[in-house]
Write an enzyme that holds these catalytic residues in place. Structure first.
Site, PDB file in Angstrom:
ATOM      1  CG  HIS A 176     -23.873 -29.369 -16.044  1.00  0.00           C
ATOM      2  ND1 HIS A 176     -24.731 -28.146 -16.165  1.00  0.00           N
ATOM      3  CD2 HIS A 176     -24.851 -30.146 -15.649  1.00  0.00           C
ATOM      4  CE1 HIS A 176     -25.948 -28.214 -15.869  1.00  0.00           C
ATOM      5  NE2 HIS A 176     -25.886 -29.502 -15.937  1.00  0.00           N
ATOM      6  CG  ASP A 185      -1.982  -0.784   1.123  1.00  0.00           C
ATOM      7  OD1 ASP A 185      -2.208  -1.452   0.237  1.00  0.00           O
ATOM      8  OD2 ASP A 185      -3.042  -0.790   1.955  1.00  0.00           O
TER       9      ASP A 185
END
Ligand code: FAD
Length: 458
Positions: free
Chosen positions: A441, A309
Site C-alpha cells: 500500500h 505464430d
C-alpha cells in the site's frame, strides 16, 4: 547426431526461434538459426512489439505533457514533438535489442545462417543454395499481415502495421480497418500526435479476444480521447488517389464513403510458410494455413517441430518464446511445462488492457458456475496520486473450487499488474489466496486484491 551438420536447426529468428536456439545451445546442443532478414529478432523486435511500444511511449509522453501534466501543477508551454526523432529513437531501441541477440548467439556459439530456408527432404534444408542437414528442425517462421484483396499494401497510403510504424508524416486523417490490438494501438499513436482517426470494424465490438466489459470500457475511453468507431461496418472497396484513399463502406445497412490520407489495414495476421516447401519434408498445412502439431509441438515428422505464430493459438511473442523453450527441452529429453490458460494478453493503449484465463462469456459458455468480483481504480489511493483513475479489475473464479479462472483489467500499468494473475493462474491459486495476500500500500495491485475480496463475498 551422427552425420548431421546440426543437432538443432531453427528456421526463423523471432521470439520463438531465437529463444529456442538460445535454450538449445544452453542445453549443449550444436545449434544453428536461419533468418532471411538482415537482422535477428523477427516481427516482434523489428516491426512488431518493440517498435510499436516505442512509439506508444513517445506519443503517450507527449500527450501527458500537453494534456495532463497541468493536473499535477506542471505548466509546459509550447510543447512540440518531432516525429523523425521519435522514429530514430524507435530505430535505436530496435537496433540495441537485435544486436543484443546477435551477441548472445556469438557468445553461445549458435551458428547464424542468413538466407531463406526451404526443405529439400525431411532432414535437409536449402539456404540460398547451401545445403544444411539437422537431426531436429524447429519451424518458427512466424506470420504476416493479411491484406484486403481490393486494397493491396503500398506501405505509403495503404499501410500494414509495418508501414504504419515508419510513416514520415502524421496523417491528417487516418482510417484504421480492424479494431484488434494492433489497430487500436497504432490508432492511439497517431491520434495522440494529431491525426483524426476513425476505426472501421466488421464485428460489433472492438478487441474481441477480451472480456466484453473491458471492451466496452476501452471503447468508451478511446472515444473520449477522440477516436471515432464504426462497428459492424464492412469495407467493400477502396480507391487509391494521389493524396488520399477513398473507402466504400457499408455501415448500418447503408453505403457510405470515407476518405483518409492513410489507411492502416489491421485485419489480422496469417501464418507465414511461403518458400518453406513443406511438401518436400512430407508435411501439409491445416485448412487455415497453420503447421499442424501435437501437444509436444511435433509435426507429422517426429523430428520436425513448429512453434509460435506459425502454429494455432494466440499470436503473441511470449507464447512463441515459451513454446520454443518447451520444444527444445522436449528434444533434449527434459520434462517441460507450458500452461496455455496462464498466457497473458495485453493491449498497450492508454489505459492498458490485460487479461489471463477465461472471459466471463467463455466461462459461461463452458457451463461453469462462477463468482465474479470487480474493483475500480477510482477508489485506489495510488491511482489517485498518479492521476490514473480510469478502469477496473475483474476477477472470475469457479464457485465450487474457488479457483481463479480469469483475470481482466483495464487501467494504468495493467501490462505489469497482470503478472499476478498469470502466476495465480499457473499455480492454480484460489480467489481466497489473492484476497488474503497482503498487497503493498499504496499500490495499483490493491485493486486486484479488492476485486478478489469482492468475488469472495459474492
Ligand atoms: P516472427 O517474430 O514472425 O519471426 C519469424 C521469423 O522467421 C522472421 O524473422 C522471418 O523473417 C523469418 N522467416 C520466415 N520464413 C523464413 C524462411 N523460410 N527462412 C528463413 N527465415 C524465415 N505480441 C506480443 O506478445 N505483444 C505485443 O505487444 C505485440 N505487439 C505487436 C505489434 C505489431 C505491430 C505486430 C505486427 C505484432 C505484435 N505482436 C505482439 C505479435 C508478435 O510480434 C508475434 O506474435 C511474434 O513475433 C511471433 O513470433 P515468432 O517467432 O513465431 O515469429
Amino acid at each position: 547426431m551422427a552425420n548431421y551438420d546440426f543437432q538443432v536447426l531453427v528456421l526463423g529468428s523471432g521470439p520463438g526461434g531465437y529463444v529456442a536456439a538460445l535454450r538449445a545451445a544452453e542445453l549443449g546442443m550444436k545449434t544453428a538459426c536461419v533468418e532471411k532478414m538482415e537482422t535477428l529478432g523477427g516481427t516482434c523486435l523489428n516491426v512488431g512489439c518493440i517498435p510499436s511500444k516505442a512509439l506508444l511511449q513517445s506519443s503517450e509522453s507527449y500527450e501527458f505533457i500537453v494534456e495532463r501534466a497541468g493536473e499535477q501543477g506542471i505548466a509546459v508551454k509550447g510543447a512540440t514533438f518531432d516525429l523523425d526523432a521519435m522514429m530514430k529513437r524507435k530505430a535505436t531501441i530496435v537496433k540495441g535489442l537485435v544486436d543484443g541477440i546477435a551477441m548472445l548467439f556469438k557468445g553461445k556459439k549458435i551458428e547464424r545462417l542468413q538466407g531463406t530456408a526451404k526443405f529439400i527432404d525431411p532432414h535437409t534444408v536449402d539456404i540460398n543454395g547451401k545445403k544444411v542437414t539437422a537431426e531436429n528442425i524447429i519451424i518458427a517462421t512466424g506470420s504476416e499481415s493479411i491484406s484486403l484483396p481490393f486494397l493491396p499494401f503500398d506501405e505509403k497510403r495503404v499501410v500494414s502495421s509495418t508501414g504504419a510504424l515508419s510513416l514520415k508524416t502524421v496523417p491528417k486523417k487516418l482510417l484504421v480497418i480492424g479494431a484488434g490490438a494492433i489497430g487500436v494501438e497504432l490508432a492511439s499513436v497517431y491520434r495522440r500526435l494529431g491525426s483524426k482517426v476513425s476505426i472501421i470494424e466488421m464485428l460489433d465490438t472492438i478487441t474481441p479476444a477480451m472480456d466484453a466489459a473491458i471492451c466496452k470500457q476501452l471503447q468508451t475511453l478511446l472515444k473520449k480521447q477522440g477516436i471515432e468507431f464504426y462497428l459492424g461496418a464492412k469495407v467493400k472497396s477502396g480507391i487509391i488517389n494521389d493524396a488520399s484513399v477513398t473507402l466504400s463502406v457499408e455501415y448500418e445497412n447503408k453505403p457510405m464513403t470515407m476518405e483518409g490520407d492513410v489507411v492502416l489495414v489491421a485485419v489480422g495476421r496469417r501464418p507465414y510458410t511461403k518458400a518453406l516447401d513443406l511438401d518436400k519434408a512430407g508435411m501439409t498445412l491445416s485448412p487455415k494455413g497453420f503447421v499442424p502439431v501435437d501437444a509436444n509441438f511435433r509435426t507429422t515428422q517426429p523430428h520436425i517441430y513448429a512453434i509460435g505464430d506459425v502454429i494455432e493459438g494466440p499470436m503473441l511473442a511470449h507464447k512463441a518464446s515459451s513454446e520454443g523453450i518447451a520444444a527444445v527441452e522436449l528434444i533434449a529429453g527434459h520434462e517441460t511445462h507450458l500452461n496455455y490458460m496462464a498466457i497473458p494478453n495485453v493491449i498497450y493503449t492508454h489505459p492498458e488492457v490485460a487479461a489471463v484465463g477465461l472471459t466471463e462469456a467463455e466461462a459461461r459458455a463452458a457451463g461453469l458456475d462462477i463468482i465474479i468480483g470487480t474493483s475500480f481504480f477510482r477508489g485506489n489511493g495510488r491511482a489517485r496520486c498518479s492521476g490514473e483513475t480510469d478502469g477496473f479489475v475483474k476477477v472470475i473464479g469457479e464457485k465450487k473450487s474457488n479457483r481463479l479462472i480469469g483475470m481482466h483489467m483495464i487501467g494504468a500499468h495493467a501490462s505489469e499488474m497482470i503478472a499476478e494473475g498469470m502466476l495465480a493462474m499457473d499455480k492454480k491459486a484460489t480467489i481466497a489466496d489473492i484476497a488474503y495476500a497482503c498487497h503493498a500500500h499504496p499500490s495499483l495491485s490493491e485493486t486486484i486484491m479488492e476485486a478478489a475480496q469482492a468475488a469472495k463475498g459474492s
